[in-house]
Every structure is written in C-alpha cells, then in structure tokens.
Design an enzyme around this catalytic site. Sequence first.
Site, PDB file in Angstrom:
ATOM      1  N   SER A 126       0.783  -1.131   0.040  1.00 55.68           N
ATOM      2  CA  SER A 126      -0.064  -0.059  -0.025  1.00 55.68           C
ATOM      3  C   SER A 126       0.648   1.303   0.134  1.00 55.68           C
ATOM      4  CB  SER A 126      -0.847  -0.055   1.217  1.00 55.68           C
ATOM      5  OG  SER A 126      -1.335   1.179   1.503  1.00 55.68           O
ATOM      6  N   TYR A 153      -1.928  -1.591  11.036  1.00 54.51           N
ATOM      7  CA  TYR A 153      -2.274  -2.166   9.762  1.00 54.51           C
ATOM      8  C   TYR A 153      -1.026  -1.743   8.741  1.00 54.51           C
ATOM      9  CZ  TYR A 153      -3.704  -1.781   4.877  1.00 54.51           C
ATOM     10  OH  TYR A 153      -3.942  -1.698   3.556  1.00 54.51           O
ATOM     11  N   LYS A 157       2.063  -3.918   6.659  1.00 54.24           N
ATOM     12  CA  LYS A 157       2.512  -3.738   5.123  1.00 54.24           C
ATOM     13  C   LYS A 157       4.059  -3.545   5.194  1.00 54.24           C
ATOM     14  CE  LYS A 157      -1.521  -4.598   3.430  1.00 54.24           C
ATOM     15  NZ  LYS A 157      -1.740  -5.966   2.920  1.00 54.24           N
TER      16      LYS A 157
HETATM   17  C1  UD1 Z   1      -7.031   4.004   4.159  1.00 57.36           C
HETATM   18  C2  UD1 Z   1      -5.833   3.983   4.857  1.00 57.36           C
HETATM   19  C3  UD1 Z   1      -4.871   3.247   3.979  1.00 57.36           C
HETATM   20  C4  UD1 Z   1      -5.451   1.837   3.689  1.00 57.36           C
HETATM   21  C5  UD1 Z   1      -6.904   2.103   2.817  1.00 57.36           C
HETATM   22  C6  UD1 Z   1      -7.236   0.857   2.748  1.00 57.36           C
HETATM   23  C7  UD1 Z   1      -5.668   5.748   6.319  1.00 57.36           C
HETATM   24  C8  UD1 Z   1      -4.792   6.951   6.912  1.00 57.36           C
HETATM   25  N1  UD1 Z   1      -5.247   5.021   5.346  1.00 57.36           N
HETATM   26  O1  UD1 Z   1      -6.850   4.975   3.034  1.00 57.36           O
HETATM   27  O2  UD1 Z   1      -3.794   3.070   4.739  1.00 57.36           O
HETATM   28  O3  UD1 Z   1      -4.531   1.283   2.840  1.00 57.36           O
HETATM   29  O4  UD1 Z   1      -7.757   2.848   3.589  1.00 57.36           O
HETATM   30  O5  UD1 Z   1      -8.717   0.576   2.659  1.00 57.36           O
HETATM   31  O6  UD1 Z   1      -6.581   5.391   7.013  1.00 57.36           O
HETATM   32  N2  UD1 Z   1     -13.357  10.459   3.667  1.00 57.36           N
HETATM   33  C9  UD1 Z   1     -14.344  11.087   4.046  1.00 57.36           C
HETATM   34  N3  UD1 Z   1     -15.333  10.758   4.477  1.00 57.36           N
HETATM   35  C10 UD1 Z   1     -15.577   9.239   4.707  1.00 57.36           C
HETATM   36  C11 UD1 Z   1     -14.534   8.268   4.295  1.00 57.36           C
HETATM   37  C12 UD1 Z   1     -13.346   9.027   3.707  1.00 57.36           C
HETATM   38  O7  UD1 Z   1     -14.144  12.273   3.875  1.00 57.36           O
HETATM   39  O8  UD1 Z   1     -16.897   8.828   5.115  1.00 57.36           O
HETATM   40  C13 UD1 Z   1     -12.185  10.877   3.243  1.00 57.36           C
HETATM   41  C14 UD1 Z   1     -10.506  10.545   4.182  1.00 57.36           C
HETATM   42  O9  UD1 Z   1     -10.581  11.558   4.789  1.00 57.36           O
HETATM   43  C15 UD1 Z   1      -9.842  10.577   2.843  1.00 57.36           C
HETATM   44  C16 UD1 Z   1     -10.314  10.061   1.616  1.00 57.36           C
HETATM   45  O10 UD1 Z   1     -11.822  10.230   1.817  1.00 57.36           O
HETATM   46  O11 UD1 Z   1      -9.203  11.753   2.690  1.00 57.36           O
HETATM   47  C17 UD1 Z   1     -10.101   8.842   1.383  1.00 57.36           C
HETATM   48  O12 UD1 Z   1     -10.222   7.977   2.440  1.00 57.36           O
HETATM   49  P1  UD1 Z   1     -10.286   6.248   2.468  1.00 57.36           P
HETATM   50  O13 UD1 Z   1     -11.282   5.835   1.345  1.00 57.36           O
HETATM   51  O14 UD1 Z   1     -10.849   5.837   3.653  1.00 57.36           O
HETATM   52  O15 UD1 Z   1      -8.729   5.775   2.202  1.00 57.36           O
HETATM   53  P2  UD1 Z   1      -7.513   6.208   2.785  1.00 57.36           P
HETATM   54  O16 UD1 Z   1      -7.598   6.977   4.030  1.00 57.36           O
HETATM   55  O17 UD1 Z   1      -6.719   6.927   1.570  1.00 57.36           O
END
Ligand code: UD1
Length: 343
Positions: A126, A153, A157
């Site tokens: 990742s 997690y 990795k």
């Molecule tokens: C997350 C993990 C990453 C992992 C991946 C696996 C973290 C910091 N990173 O990635 O290590 O490999 O999941 O699934 O946790 N967001 C919202 N509202 C929501 C959900 C998400 O605003 O309800 C935003 C988050 O703040 C982020 C973006 O959407 O900026 C993507 O979030 P997400 O899909 O959870 O992925 P990551 O956080 O990038």
Amino acid sequence: MARILVTGGTGYIGSHTVVELIQKGYDVVIVDNLSNSNKDMLDGIAAIVGKQPDFEQVDCNDATALADVMNRYADIQAVIHFAASKAVGESVEQPLLYYRNNLMSLVTLLEQMKAHGIQHIVFSSSCTVYGQPSAEHLPVDETAPIQVALSPYGNTKQINEEIIRDEAHANAALHATILRYFNPIGAHPSAMIGELPNGVPNNLLPFVTQTAAGLRQQLRVYGNDYNTPDGSCIRDYIYVVDLARAHVKAVERMLSGQAAEQVEVFNLGTGRGLSVLEIVNTFMQVTGVNVPYEIVGRREGDIEQVWAKPDKANNVLGWKADTPIEEVLLSAWNWEKKLRGIE
Ligand code: UD1
C-alpha cells in the site's frame, strides 16, 4: 497455461484479479477463509468468465491446509497474496489480531511455497508505507522514503515487505513483486462483482454509493482546512479493474523471466490526485444522484495529500491506469444499484 494461487481471491481486489487472470487464460485456485468476503463472489466471477474458479476455504495461517492445497494443485507456478485484514481503525484497537493475520499468514505462505517449489509471489502492499511524503517527493515514486507507520495495519504492510526481502535474500530461487496500491475504487463493468464492505464503510467510495442509495443519511467529509486547493484531502483513486490487470502483468513478467531484480516494487496509481470534494461532485454529476454531505473535523491519522508517480509501472511493467474517473464512479454506482435492487 500456468496455474496461479490467489489468496483472498473472493475479496474486492482479489475477485477482479481472478477475472482478469482467467480471461488471459490462466488457471486459478482461490484460497480464502471468507472472514471478510462472500462465497457468492464465485458466482459473480463465473457469470463474467463462464466458469467457476477452483476454490478452497482455507486460512493462510493454516500450514497443513495450505500444504494440502499445494499438493493437490501441483501446477501452481505463482502466488498472488491479497488475503489480509485491512481496516485501519480496527488495527489500532486490535493490533495483535492484525499482526497475527497479516504477518503469520505471509510467513506460513512463504514456508509452504518453498516446501512446494513455488518461486513467484506478488504481494499487495500500500502507498501507506510512504506516510505523508514531503513536497519534493510528490508525486511519489518508488524511491520515496518509507516512513514510520501510523497504524498497526500500515506497519504490517511495511514488515511484510521486509519479510519478503529477507527471505529473497536468503533464498535465491524466490522472486517477488511488491505492488503498492493507491486508492482502489469502482467495480467490474458487468456489475457482477464489486466491493462488499462489512458494516459501516470506512472508505470514501462505498460510503458515497451507500449514501446515494439512501442507506446512509449523509456523507461526512473529513476536513476542508487542509493545505489543498479546496481544503479537502487528495488521493490517487485507481480503478480496481486497471489495478487487477497490473497483477496479470506482474505475473507474466516474473514467469517469463523478465524481472530485472529478485524483488521488484511498483507504485500503482493513475498519477492524478483528486480531492474528496472533487470525487463527491463528479459522482453527483455523472450519476445525477444527490449525495448529501457535511464538512466535519479531520479524521485522525489521515494524510493530507498523496498521489503516485506511476512511471515505473507504465514503462517497466507496460501497464497504465487509464480508465476515466467518470466511468469508474459510474461502475461503483452500478454495482451499488445492483446490490440494492435499484433500477
Ligand atoms: C485508508 C488507509 C490506507 C489503507 C486504505 C485501505 C488511512 C490513513 N489510510 O486509505 O492505509 O490502505 O484505507 O482501505 O486510514 N473520507 C471522507 N469521508 C468518509 C470516508 C473517507 O471524507 O466517510 C476521506 C478521507 O478523509 C480521505 C479520503 O476520503 O481523505 C479517502 O479515504 P479512504 O477511502 O478511507 O482511504 P485512505 O484513508 O486514503
């Protein structure tokens, strides 16, 4: 044609990869303990490729059962190892579960591969290993420094990558390809397979599609005060089918002896960063469905911005993620509609 053992093959990225492998003529055997996936995915795969892949309900921590699978499928030439726990928050609450599941399974798998003369592995890593890259490392290429993990997690990795490197150092026969994924989203264009989140989704896209489908009242956008053009976080969202195809390329490269190093690493992203608000707005535009959202505070542990420099994968692996984001978001919506019976 070679047979590929796919651990976690009924999961999200695994199932899409199984489809691409079978369509390229590979034989596949899936190993999955179904702890976070559903056997129905086998029917989805069969609906796309015309036949059920071989499936063994086995936990990768179970050496005896893995050995049995490798004995029965004597033509396995490579392993793609997806099986792992992947919820960041849960890993903070239950670190030992994550270390057991994600570390012991790889150790067991590598031991059994060695015992059965299987010399090629593709490993799901990742972009989390890069943490928040400094400005001079954005976009991120494979030479960017690995940073201290922000969660158990993420740590698994990093340690998994080290386990593979150490074993490859000791065992010259082993060849490995480490694929560092950015943010996989979307579903197969047939809508026969897609992401099946357990409970309330943590990831952005499943939350967006479930909100659009009326299962959730509103999306919470975690922060609009980041140092980005619209204030929300930036990620490199990559279409799961494009990502699946990279695994086929990685297997082909190793099996044909083209790998330049015993352990090769590739960043798999599009090279384009999109903000949370851009994703939500584009989703609403292409689907015509409203997604109510509110801006809330930042989510702990979130990284401000990260996107890939995928040049190495483009040039060396001969692979490119080029599906337009509009098409990707529509595929996610079509899958959600199919799941919920929405016309
Ligand atoms: C997350 C993990 C990453 C992992 C991946 C696996 C973290 C910091 N990173 O990635 O290590 O490999 O999941 O699934 O946790 N967001 C919202 N509202 C929501 C959900 C998400 O605003 O309800 C935003 C988050 O703040 C982020 C973006 O959407 O900026 C993507 O979030 P997400 O899909 O959870 O992925 P990551 O956080 O990038």
